[in-house]
Design an enzyme around this catalytic site. Sequence first.
Site, mmCIF file in Angstrom:
data_model
loop_
_atom_site.group_PDB
_atom_site.id
_atom_site.type_symbol
_atom_site.label_atom_id
_atom_site.label_comp_id
_atom_site.label_asym_id
_atom_site.label_seq_id
_atom_site.Cartn_x
_atom_site.Cartn_y
_atom_site.Cartn_z
ATOM 1 N N HIS A 1 8.621 70.543 30.635
ATOM 2 C CA HIS A 1 7.752 69.367 30.494
ATOM 3 C C HIS A 1 7.211 68.987 31.872
ATOM 4 O O HIS A 1 7.974 68.926 32.838
ATOM 5 C CB HIS A 1 8.563 68.203 29.904
ATOM 6 C CG HIS A 1 7.729 67.032 29.528
ATOM 7 N ND1 HIS A 1 7.270 66.115 30.444
ATOM 8 C CD2 HIS A 1 7.239 66.630 28.334
ATOM 9 C CE1 HIS A 1 6.542 65.195 29.824
ATOM 10 N NE2 HIS A 1 6.505 65.490 28.539
ATOM 11 N N HIS B 1 2.491 68.016 23.527
ATOM 12 C CA HIS B 1 2.521 66.556 23.390
ATOM 13 C C HIS B 1 1.080 66.083 23.518
ATOM 14 O O HIS B 1 0.478 66.280 24.575
ATOM 15 C CB HIS B 1 3.294 65.921 24.539
ATOM 16 C CG HIS B 1 4.774 66.091 24.473
ATOM 17 N ND1 HIS B 1 5.620 65.609 25.446
ATOM 18 C CD2 HIS B 1 5.569 66.659 23.543
ATOM 19 C CE1 HIS B 1 6.876 65.881 25.115
ATOM 20 N NE2 HIS B 1 6.872 66.533 23.971
ATOM 21 N N ASP C 1 2.271 61.974 20.950
ATOM 22 C CA ASP C 1 3.210 61.455 21.939
ATOM 23 C C ASP C 1 2.905 59.981 22.140
ATOM 24 O O ASP C 1 1.761 59.604 22.382
ATOM 25 C CB ASP C 1 3.031 62.234 23.243
ATOM 26 C CG ASP C 1 4.224 62.084 24.157
ATOM 27 O OD1 ASP C 1 5.257 61.567 23.701
ATOM 28 O OD2 ASP C 1 4.117 62.493 25.321
ATOM 29 N N HIS C 2 3.887 59.170 22.021
ATOM 30 C CA HIS C 2 3.791 57.710 22.200
ATOM 31 C C HIS C 2 2.721 57.125 21.272
ATOM 32 O O HIS C 2 1.997 57.842 20.587
ATOM 33 C CB HIS C 2 3.482 57.325 23.652
ATOM 34 C CG HIS C 2 4.397 57.967 24.629
ATOM 35 N ND1 HIS C 2 4.268 57.836 25.983
ATOM 36 C CD2 HIS C 2 5.493 58.761 24.460
ATOM 37 C CE1 HIS C 2 5.222 58.498 26.603
ATOM 38 N NE2 HIS C 2 5.970 59.087 25.687
ATOM 39 N N CYS D 1 1.665 68.749 27.967
ATOM 40 C CA CYS D 1 1.643 67.305 27.704
ATOM 41 C C CYS D 1 0.391 66.699 28.341
ATOM 42 O O CYS D 1 0.305 66.571 29.566
ATOM 43 C CB CYS D 1 2.906 66.647 28.255
ATOM 44 S SG CYS D 1 2.878 64.856 28.088
ATOM 45 N N TYR E 1 7.690 54.631 21.271
ATOM 46 C CA TYR E 1 8.055 55.412 20.080
ATOM 47 C C TYR E 1 8.166 54.554 18.818
ATOM 48 O O TYR E 1 9.004 54.807 17.960
ATOM 49 C CB TYR E 1 9.353 56.177 20.344
ATOM 50 C CG TYR E 1 9.124 57.353 21.261
ATOM 51 C CD1 TYR E 1 8.708 58.583 20.746
ATOM 52 C CD2 TYR E 1 9.268 57.237 22.636
ATOM 53 C CE1 TYR E 1 8.466 59.661 21.579
ATOM 54 C CE2 TYR E 1 9.023 58.319 23.481
ATOM 55 C CZ TYR E 1 8.622 59.516 22.944
ATOM 56 O OH TYR E 1 8.367 60.584 23.760
HETATM 57 C C1 DNO Z 1 8.417 60.874 27.167
HETATM 58 C C2 DNO Z 1 8.782 62.224 27.132
HETATM 59 C C3 DNO Z 1 9.895 62.631 28.073
HETATM 60 C C4 DNO Z 1 10.138 64.095 27.894
HETATM 61 C C5 DNO Z 1 11.177 64.707 28.726
HETATM 62 C C6 DNO Z 1 11.197 66.193 28.494
HETATM 63 O O1 DNO Z 1 7.962 60.376 26.227
HETATM 64 O O2 DNO Z 1 7.686 63.027 27.149
HETATM 65 O O3 DNO Z 1 11.076 61.961 27.735
HETATM 66 O O4 DNO Z 1 10.588 64.259 26.613
HETATM 67 O O5 DNO Z 1 10.928 64.448 29.997
HETATM 68 O O6 DNO Z 1 12.329 66.736 29.026
#
Ligand code: DNO
Length: 394
Positions: free
Chosen positions: A235, A300, A353-354, A273, A370
């Site tokens: 990530h 993501h 993501d989020h 991401c 989340y």
């Molecule tokens: C946040 C995430 C991070 C991610 C970690 C991966 O929302 O993208 O917590 O999961 O850093 O190891």
Amino acid sequence: MSLLQTWRWFGPNDPVSLNDIKMAGARGIVSALHHIPNGEIWTVNELLNRKNEIELAGLTWSVIESIPVHEDIKLRKGSFEKYIQNYKTSIQNAAKAGINVICYNFMPVLDWTRTQLFYEVADGSKALRFDMLDYIAFDVFVLMRKKAASSYTDSQLKKAKERFSNWNENELISITSTILAGLPGSEETYTLQDFSKKLAEYDEISESKLQEHLLLFLREIVPVSEENGVYLTIHPDDPPFSLFGLPRIVSHYEHLSTLFREVSSNHNGLCFCTGSLGAKKNQDMNKILTDFSDRVHFVHLRNVSVEEDGSFYEANHLEGEADMYEIMKTLLKEQRNRVKKGHTITEIPFRPDHGHLMLDDLSKKTNPGYSAIGRLRGLAELRGLMYGIERNVS
Ligand code: DNO
């Protein structure tokens, strides 16, 4: 064929249930065994328990996010050899449990970092925000890190001082705990004192040293992943620049290019991401995706809006720095290529993501970033975009 729509579930304590996730339209689950202490082995038994729980709800455990990398491995000190051994065993166990994508990160001390959890955007919903002046003010005047002042320009320091003197008690507490308590998925929380101690451990670790430590780690775990048919996905740093003087080594194109050149197996992969990479102004994300597409085994999708001074907040999924249309198109093309080549992962998993805190969630207890409804909106928008493009991409 569409990408696999997945959703992060923090396990039985997550206020968003597996049934909620099904209604949001996701099929795959992204989860981790957060109750296992960092560095310990994830046993087949523990993995299967979680897997069964997910399958009972009619869903599939598609991705492990994340198996945390113990700090000793990043520092290459203490019990790092034992922890690397444990990591290998956890990879083997994941394969035995039938899970073949593992996400992890190599950010020292802190995982993802924000300064504000309830930043109100124009439509009244609440977003996560990283405010550069709040961060600098915290670093220089609260943490009082030794080398902090030399990390910033005079004008930044002047503005940060003003910001600090305007904080009331509540703001001071809130910014401090937002930075130190860790966000969902980060496995560490600190007091101010612990945090300073942890940072000091990296005094002698330069960017190239940390990169060397990552490569040494990968040279051990990638062959194990390959033998077991597991794809590792690193990530990117969030945000993609140094914080508190710590080295960051997964922030931009050159970092990734080194990583993939040095460890050439595509089991050494990337969690692409868009929110993390996008927080660096002018980062060409579509170029990263196009050039390293065969490394991308997990995605993501989210967006950030970056301001002049480097501050950013999390924007709606289709607005902000990432051109989601181009990115989705590139992802669908990559997926088609994989199907043609007979790759094991023919449905690349992505998750919204989020999401913003909105509607009924505003009055509920939620995990920052989340909540259910904001992510449901994100997933719905991304799904619509994906279906629309699919009809046109040949
Ligand atoms: C946040 C995430 C991070 C991610 C970690 C991966 O929302 O993208 O917590 O999961 O850093 O190891």
